[in-house]
Design a protein around this motif. Structure first.
Motif, short mmCIF file in Angstrom:
data_model
loop_
_atom_site.label_atom_id
_atom_site.label_comp_id
_atom_site.label_asym_id
_atom_site.label_seq_id
_atom_site.Cartn_x
_atom_site.Cartn_y
_atom_site.Cartn_z
N TRP A 128 -51.47 -8.66 26.96
CA TRP A 128 -51.60 -7.20 27.04
C TRP A 128 -51.51 -6.73 28.49
O TRP A 128 -50.87 -5.72 28.79
N MET A 129 -52.17 -7.46 29.38
CA MET A 129 -52.17 -7.08 30.79
C MET A 129 -50.75 -7.14 31.36
O MET A 129 -50.30 -6.21 32.05
N LYS A 130 -50.04 -8.24 31.06
CA LYS A 130 -48.69 -8.41 31.60
C LYS A 130 -47.73 -7.36 31.06
O LYS A 130 -46.78 -6.96 31.75
N ALA A 131 -47.98 -6.90 29.85
CA ALA A 131 -47.12 -5.85 29.28
C ALA A 131 -47.26 -4.56 30.07
O ALA A 131 -46.34 -3.72 30.10
N ILE A 132 -48.40 -4.38 30.75
CA ILE A 132 -48.63 -3.18 31.56
C ILE A 132 -48.19 -3.40 33.01
O ILE A 132 -47.41 -2.61 33.56
N ASN A 133 -48.67 -4.47 33.62
CA ASN A 133 -48.42 -4.60 35.06
C ASN A 133 -47.05 -5.17 35.43
O ASN A 133 -46.73 -5.31 36.61
N ALA A 134 -46.24 -5.47 34.43
CA ALA A 134 -44.88 -5.93 34.72
C ALA A 134 -43.99 -4.80 35.22
O ALA A 134 -42.96 -5.04 35.84
N ASN A 135 -44.41 -3.57 34.95
CA ASN A 135 -43.65 -2.40 35.37
C ASN A 135 -44.57 -1.48 36.17
O ASN A 135 -45.42 -0.79 35.59
N MET A 136 -44.41 -1.48 37.48
CA MET A 136 -45.32 -0.72 38.34
C MET A 136 -45.32 0.77 38.02
O MET A 136 -46.37 1.42 38.02
N ASP A 137 -44.15 1.32 37.73
CA ASP A 137 -44.06 2.74 37.43
C ASP A 137 -44.83 3.09 36.17
O ASP A 137 -45.59 4.07 36.14
N GLN A 138 -44.66 2.29 35.12
CA GLN A 138 -45.38 2.53 33.87
C GLN A 138 -46.87 2.27 34.02
O GLN A 138 -47.70 2.95 33.41
N TRP A 139 -47.21 1.28 34.83
CA TRP A 139 -48.62 0.97 35.11
C TRP A 139 -49.30 2.20 35.72
O TRP A 139 -50.37 2.61 35.28
N LEU A 140 -48.65 2.78 36.72
CA LEU A 140 -49.20 3.97 37.38
C LEU A 140 -49.30 5.14 36.40
O LEU A 140 -50.31 5.84 36.36
N LYS A 141 -48.26 5.34 35.60
CA LYS A 141 -48.27 6.47 34.67
C LYS A 141 -49.34 6.31 33.60
O LYS A 141 -49.98 7.30 33.20
N ARG A 142 -49.56 5.09 33.11
CA ARG A 142 -50.59 4.90 32.09
C ARG A 142 -51.98 5.18 32.66
O ARG A 142 -52.82 5.81 32.01
N ALA A 143 -52.21 4.74 33.89
CA ALA A 143 -53.50 5.01 34.53
C ALA A 143 -53.67 6.50 34.82
O ALA A 143 -54.75 7.06 34.65
N THR A 144 -52.59 7.14 35.25
CA THR A 144 -52.64 8.57 35.55
C THR A 144 -52.93 9.39 34.30
O THR A 144 -53.61 10.42 34.37
N ALA A 145 -52.45 8.92 33.15
CA ALA A 145 -52.74 9.62 31.89
C ALA A 145 -54.24 9.66 31.63
O ALA A 145 -54.79 10.67 31.17
N GLY A 146 -54.93 8.57 31.92
CA GLY A 146 -56.38 8.55 31.78
C GLY A 146 -57.07 9.45 32.79
O GLY A 146 -58.04 10.15 32.46
N LEU A 147 -56.56 9.44 34.01
CA LEU A 147 -57.14 10.31 35.04
C LEU A 147 -56.98 11.78 34.66
O LEU A 147 -57.88 12.59 34.88
N ASP A 148 -55.85 12.11 34.05
CA ASP A 148 -55.63 13.50 33.63
C ASP A 148 -56.63 13.95 32.58
O ASP A 148 -57.05 15.11 32.56
N VAL A 149 -57.03 13.02 31.69
CA VAL A 149 -58.04 13.34 30.69
C VAL A 149 -59.36 13.69 31.37
O VAL A 149 -60.02 14.68 31.01
N LEU A 150 -59.73 12.91 32.36
CA LEU A 150 -60.97 13.18 33.09
C LEU A 150 -60.90 14.52 33.81
O LEU A 150 -61.87 15.29 33.80
N LYS A 151 -59.78 14.82 34.42
CA LYS A 151 -59.63 16.08 35.15
C LYS A 151 -59.82 17.30 34.25
O LYS A 151 -60.27 18.36 34.71
N LYS A 152 -59.48 17.16 32.98
CA LYS A 152 -59.55 18.29 32.05
C LYS A 152 -60.96 18.56 31.52
O LYS A 152 -61.19 19.57 30.84
#
Length: 263
Positions: free
Chosen positions: A102-126
């Protein structure tokens, strides 16, 4: 008689205050790139007004009770904490092979890794209780690396703290857009970060203008903050009570500095 009535009134007042001051928690569903995710929000309902928001990123095991307990711990300190979901709703495991996949499926792509984390941050911001001008992030293991990725991606965070996470050296471009101050809490006997990796990390950070600090805990292996670390049968993992306690205190001091004492 008056003193007795006063004592009774005081007891009632204290018990009433205690009853209404509690940590409230709830699951929050959201999506990213077509994937259904479910994070965990925690806050103290006795805190009036807006409070700093702390994003919490789980270990490679997924969003489990351990990371939920950390969110609740932060809530008791007066923060609004949101434990994001990097894998997908309900995806947590105790099996290293599954966690690694599961981890490698995320961190294999830096751009997607950042976007997935940012999606969670956006939830907190709201969240209406969050002061979006005072936000930070913490992460454990895979989550520790994730908060570094967020920082290097230019996330609007005052600070990030990595607990036994992989050490990620920023490129010159990443360093230039980093706004967050960075704290790394590292176990001196963590076999997942080789000495040469540590040296390369220090060199890269020294070459940048990032405000950073690296705290090394002697005798600590990977997973030193998690009381269940030893249960997985992996020699690289071990709970270390003193490193756990000291690293949390270092984080507390760091947040008092970057977020302000008032919460």
């Amino acid at each position: 008689m008056k003193s007795k009535l006063f004592l009774i009134s005081l007891i009632l007042w204290l018990s009433t205050g205690t009853a209404f001051a509690k940590v409230v928690s709830q699951s929050l569903s959201y999506t990213h790139d077509g994937v259904s995710l479910e994070g965990y929000l925690a806050y103290d309902d006795a805190v009036s007004g807006k409070a700093p928001g702390i994003l919490v990123v789980h270990e490679w095991w997924g969003l489990n009770d351990y990371v939920r307990s950390r969110a609740e711990q932060l809530a008791r300190m007066g923060y609004v904490a949101f434990a994001l979901d990097m894998y997908g709703k309900g995806k947590s495991t105790e099996h290293p092979d599954q966690a690694a996949a599961w981890m490698k499926a995320i961190n294999a792509n830096m751009d997607q890794w950042l976007k997935r984390a940012t999606a969670g941050l956006d939830v907190l911001k709201k969240q209406p209780r969050v002061d979006t001008h005072r936000m930070a992030a913490i992460g454990y293991c895979f989550g520790g690396a994730t908060v570094q990725v967020l920082a290097y991606g230019g996330a609007d965070l005052k600070g990030v703290v990595s607990f036994h996470g992989s050490l990620i050296s920023p490129s010159a471009e990443q360093a230039g857009q980093t706004q967050a101050k960075i704290m790394i809490c590292h176990g001196a006997e963590d076999p997942f970060n080789k000495p040469e990796t540590l040296t390369a990390y220090v060199d890269a950070m020294n070459a940048s203008t990032i405000d950073w600090q690296l705290i090394v805990f002697g005798g600590a292996r990977h997973g030193f903050t998690n009381p269940d670390a030893d249960k997985h049968g992996m020699p690289a993992l071990a709970y270390n009570p003193s490193a756990d306690r000291r690293s949390w205190q270092q984080m507390t001091n760091f947040f008092n500095e970057v977020l302000g004492d008032e919460k």
